[in-house]
Design an enzyme around this catalytic site. Sequence first.
Site: not given
Ligand code: AHR
Length: 522
Positions: A203, A326
Site C-alpha cells: 500500500e 488483501e
Molecule cells: O489487513 C489490514 C490492513 O489493511 C493492512 O495492514 C493494510 O495493508 C490494509 O490497509
Amino acid sequence: MLKHTASSILAVIAAATTLLFAPAIDAKTLTATATLKADQPGPQISRYIYGQFSEHLGRGIYDGIWVGEDSAIPNVRGIRTDVVTALKDIHVPVIRWPGGCFADEYHWRDGIGPRKDRPSRKNNWWGGSPESNAFGTHEFMDFAEQIGADPYVSVNVGSSNPTEMREWIEYMTSPGDDTLAQERRKNGRDKPFKVPVIGIGNESWGCGGAMTPEYYSNEYRRFQEFFHKNSDNNAIRVASGANAFDTKWTEVLMKNIGNRMDAISLHYYTLPTGNWDKKGAATGFSQQDWANTFDQTLRMEDLLQKHIAVMDAADPQKKIGLYVDEWGTWYDVEAGTNPGHLYQLNTLRDGVLAAANFNIFHHHADRVRLTAIAQTINVLQAMILTQGDKIALTPTYYAYKMYVPFQDATALPFDVTAPTYTIGDKTLPAFNASAAKGKDGKTYIGISNMDPNDSLVLTVDIGDLKAKTVTGQVMTADKMDAANPIGGKAVVAPVAYKGGKIKGNQLTLDVPAKSVVVVSLD
Ligand code: AHR
C-alpha cells in the site's frame, strides 16, 4: 402530523423487523440454467488463489499462531498445533507476512537471533501494541513449513532502503559461505529458506509511504536493481498495487515498471456500508445489510475487469500477474475489543461471500494468479478464531475447505443465467458459480447462493461430458449470521450433498438459500 410521524416510525420498525427476522414462509424456489463446456479447457486456476495473509496485528500472530515453547497450549517449537492441523487441512498454498502496514515499519534484524535479545517495539499501525519480535523470520518459515505453504515475504520500502532488503533476501536465500548465510546457520537454519514470492512494499499509496504512482515506480525500480533475481533468489517480484478502483495507479506502474515486476497487487475490502467510519456489524445484521454486503463484494468482478483491461493494454501476453493479496470483509470491531486489533466474528454470510469471490477469481484465472484473504487468524475475515487453548473454525474456513479441489484445476467455461433477488433498494444476482477439471480428473462445480431466502434449482447442460454420479458438500444454516462457537461444535460446516441428479447430458442441482455447494461429477 405527530400521528403521521408515529405511524411512519411504526411502519419502519415493522419493515425492519420483517427484514431482520423474515421467516422462510416467503421463500421461493428459483430456477436457472447453465452450460458446462468441458471440451473447452481454459487456464489453470493457480493454487495460489487460495492464499492467506497473516500480519503482526492484534492477535493474528501472537495467540493465533505463536504461543511460545513454554506454553501449556500444545505447540511445536512455539507454534500452536491445533492451528497447524486445521490449516494443513485446507491446503494453504501460500502465506503472506509480515504485513500489511506493519511490513513498512518492520526491520528484519529485530526478529532473528536469541529471542531474549530481540528488541521490543511499538506496533504503531495497530493499536500501539507491544511487538516482542518473538516471531521473526525463522519462526515464520517454520510455521509456513509446518502448514505446507509457500512463504510470501513483504519487504519494507516505505521506511527502509534497498540494502536492508538485499541483506534480508541474502540472509534467507544464500546457499554460500558469505557472512549472512553463516549468520542464518548460526541461528539454526543450514539450508536456504524457500522464498518464492517477495512483495516490494505494501500500500505504498497509503501506510507504505503515501507515495504517488510515479514516485513509487521510481522507488520500485531502485529497489529492484538490488533485488538480484538469480538462481539463489528467483522470487516472483510483486509491486505494491492499487487501492480498489484506482486504475491510474496500475496504469502508471505498467508503464513505468513494466517487466521489472512479475506481478502487481490489488487490495479490496468488503464493507457492508461502504463507509469506513461505520462499516457494519459482523453479526445481528438485517437482510438489507446482507444484500448491501453482497452488493459490495460483487464489485470485485468490475474491479478485476477494470484493472485487467489496463494490464491487457500494456501486457497483452499476460506475463504480469494480478495478485489480490488483501481482500475480505471488514466490519466494525467486536464490542470491548481493541479497535486497533480488527477482531470480528465470522458467520455464514462470510462463508457464502468467500465462495462468491472464489468463483469470480476463477473466471479471471488467466491474470489473477494469487490472492490472499485478510487475515488467517483472529483478524478481519479469519479462518480461525482463538480464545486461550480453544479455537473455532469459521464458515470462511469451511468455504476454503470445500474449494480445495479447485487448486491447480483447469478452469472450464460455465455460462449461467442467474435470476435476481431484491431486498430494499438492492437487486442482485441470486447466485454465481464456476467449474473446473480437478487434478484428479473429476469435474467440479462450485456455487454460491447469495439469496438469503430462496432456494434454487439449477439445470446444467453438461454437453458431451460422460458423468454418471454427482456427489459433493453443502454448507448452510438456518440463520444468516450463524457462527461457530469457540471451543464448541461447529454449526456451520459442510455436510454431504444429496441434491444432484444426472440424466443423459442434463445435471440438476438443488441449491438451498444462503449456501455454498461444491459438487464433483464422475
Ligand atoms: O489487513 C489490514 C490492513 O489493511 C493492512 O495492514 C493494510 O495493508 C490494509 O490497509
